[in-house]
Scaffold this active site. Structure first.
Site, short mmCIF file in Angstrom:
data_model
loop_
_atom_site.label_atom_id
_atom_site.label_comp_id
_atom_site.label_asym_id
_atom_site.label_seq_id
_atom_site.Cartn_x
_atom_site.Cartn_y
_atom_site.Cartn_z
N ASP A 45 103.24 -76.14 -6.35
CA ASP A 45 104.59 -75.76 -5.95
C ASP A 45 104.91 -76.21 -4.53
O ASP A 45 106.05 -76.57 -4.22
CB ASP A 45 104.76 -74.24 -6.06
CG ASP A 45 104.96 -73.79 -7.50
OD1 ASP A 45 105.16 -74.66 -8.37
OD2 ASP A 45 104.91 -72.57 -7.75
N GLY A 46 103.91 -76.19 -3.65
CA GLY A 46 104.13 -76.65 -2.29
C GLY A 46 104.50 -78.12 -2.21
O GLY A 46 105.32 -78.53 -1.39
N ASN A 122 113.09 -71.55 -1.77
CA ASN A 122 112.42 -70.26 -1.95
C ASN A 122 113.05 -69.14 -1.13
O ASN A 122 113.59 -68.19 -1.68
CB ASN A 122 110.94 -70.36 -1.59
CG ASN A 122 110.09 -70.82 -2.76
OD1 ASN A 122 110.59 -70.99 -3.87
ND2 ASN A 122 108.82 -71.03 -2.52
N GLU A 123 112.96 -69.24 0.21
CA GLU A 123 113.43 -68.16 1.04
C GLU A 123 113.62 -68.57 2.49
O GLU A 123 113.14 -69.63 2.93
CB GLU A 123 112.48 -66.95 1.00
CG GLU A 123 111.19 -67.14 1.77
CD GLU A 123 110.09 -67.82 1.01
OE1 GLU A 123 109.50 -68.80 1.57
OE2 GLU A 123 109.79 -67.42 -0.13
N ARG A 148 115.75 -52.14 11.83
CA ARG A 148 114.73 -52.18 12.86
C ARG A 148 113.38 -52.25 12.16
O ARG A 148 113.04 -51.39 11.35
CB ARG A 148 114.78 -50.96 13.78
CG ARG A 148 113.80 -51.04 14.95
CD ARG A 148 113.87 -49.78 15.81
NE ARG A 148 112.97 -49.87 16.95
CZ ARG A 148 113.33 -50.27 18.17
NH1 ARG A 148 114.60 -50.59 18.39
NH2 ARG A 148 112.47 -50.33 19.16
N ALA A 185 108.51 -54.05 6.66
CA ALA A 185 108.07 -52.90 7.44
C ALA A 185 109.20 -52.31 8.28
O ALA A 185 109.12 -52.25 9.52
CB ALA A 185 106.88 -53.29 8.33
#
Length: 264
Positions: A45-46, A122-123, A148, A185
């Site tokens: 895929d890369g 992808n993103e 945040r 996170a």
């Protein structure tokens, strides 16, 4: 038809690359690495992701097909033992074009008049370089929340199985014209509060991120890292362009998901 073949660079992939090139030339096809109508990637895929960026200015005229020489890929769906079959298909068989949506990223920097525009297969991610990222999130021109935390990931449906999935995002079928925002996170307490869930935006909605705190920002677009000292805003939406894949046989998406994440 004009074609080109790219390789991941290992011995197995390089050998297959040369075989495919030789076979297709014997069938009378033309090799053209500047304006190919079909790009065949050998690796994973890369490798296909890199080819997409190499030919992102020819998306209306170029179709992609991938051969994986490692683990099963979401973009590379042929295996080395099928090379002869694939070559005959390319040379002799009409193929179906499958189009998937892309992510448009527009970056505006402080003190600069011109903006940068990128396409992601992808993103795109945005993080601070040291410390937490504090950023407003506007959706369709309206304030939604103040984030945040470590950062944010905006993915395409076809990229939802990559970094987005690791962040707890949903897996979306790649035919859906949408983008997804996943948190990294996030900090949630009595002072700071986010929705805490991935957001899926349709094609006509735009997401605008505006960093608030005085930190250096790192942006990634697929496998490329873009470091920016100060970012005024980062705008994400479904791009007008689409990526085109050449299909010679059914390639069920949910079967790929099962084989990649569930099947032993």
């Amino acid at each position: 038809m004009k074609f080109m073949v790219t390789s991941r660079g290992d011995d197995v992939s390089n050998t297959l690359q040369q075989r495919i090139k030789r076979y297709l030339l014997d069938f009378g096809l033309s090799y053209d690495d500047e304006k190919p109508e079909m790009v065949i990637t050998v690796g994973g895929d890369g490798t296909l992701l890199q080819a997409f960026h190499d030919y992102s200015d020819r998306l209306e005229d170029t179709a992609f097909v991938g051969i994986h020489t490692g683990h099963l890929g979401f973009y590379a769906d042929w295996v080395p033992d099928e090379v002869e079959k694939l070559v005959i298909h390319i040379a002799k068989t009409p193929y179906q074009i499958v189009e998937y949506p892309l992510l448009e990223v527009v970056i505006r920097q402080e003190g600069m008049a011109n903006s940068e525009r990128h396409l992601a297969l992808n993103e795109c991610t945005i993080k601070s370089i040291g410390g937490s990222l504090v950023s407003t999130i506007d959706i369709k021109g309206e304030p939604f929340e103040v984030f945040r935390g470590d950062g944010l990931c905006v993915s395409t449906p076809s990229g939802s199985t990559a970094y987005n999935k690791a962040l707890g995002g949903a897996i979306l079928h790649p035919s859906l014209a949408s983008i997804q925002i996943a948190e990294m996170a996030s900090i949630n307490n009595r002072v700071y509060r986010t929705v805490g869930s991935p957001l899926v935006l349709p094609q006509h909605h735009t997401c605008l991120l505006k960093p608030l705190n005085d930190v250096d920002i790192q942006v990634t677009v697929d496998h490329y890292t873009l470091e920016h000292r100060r970012i005024k805003s980062l705008q994400c939406r479904v791009a007008e362009e689409k990526v085109r894949f050449a299909r010679f046989r059914p390639f069920p998406f949910w079967k790929r998901v099962r084989e990649s994440f569930i099947r032993e």
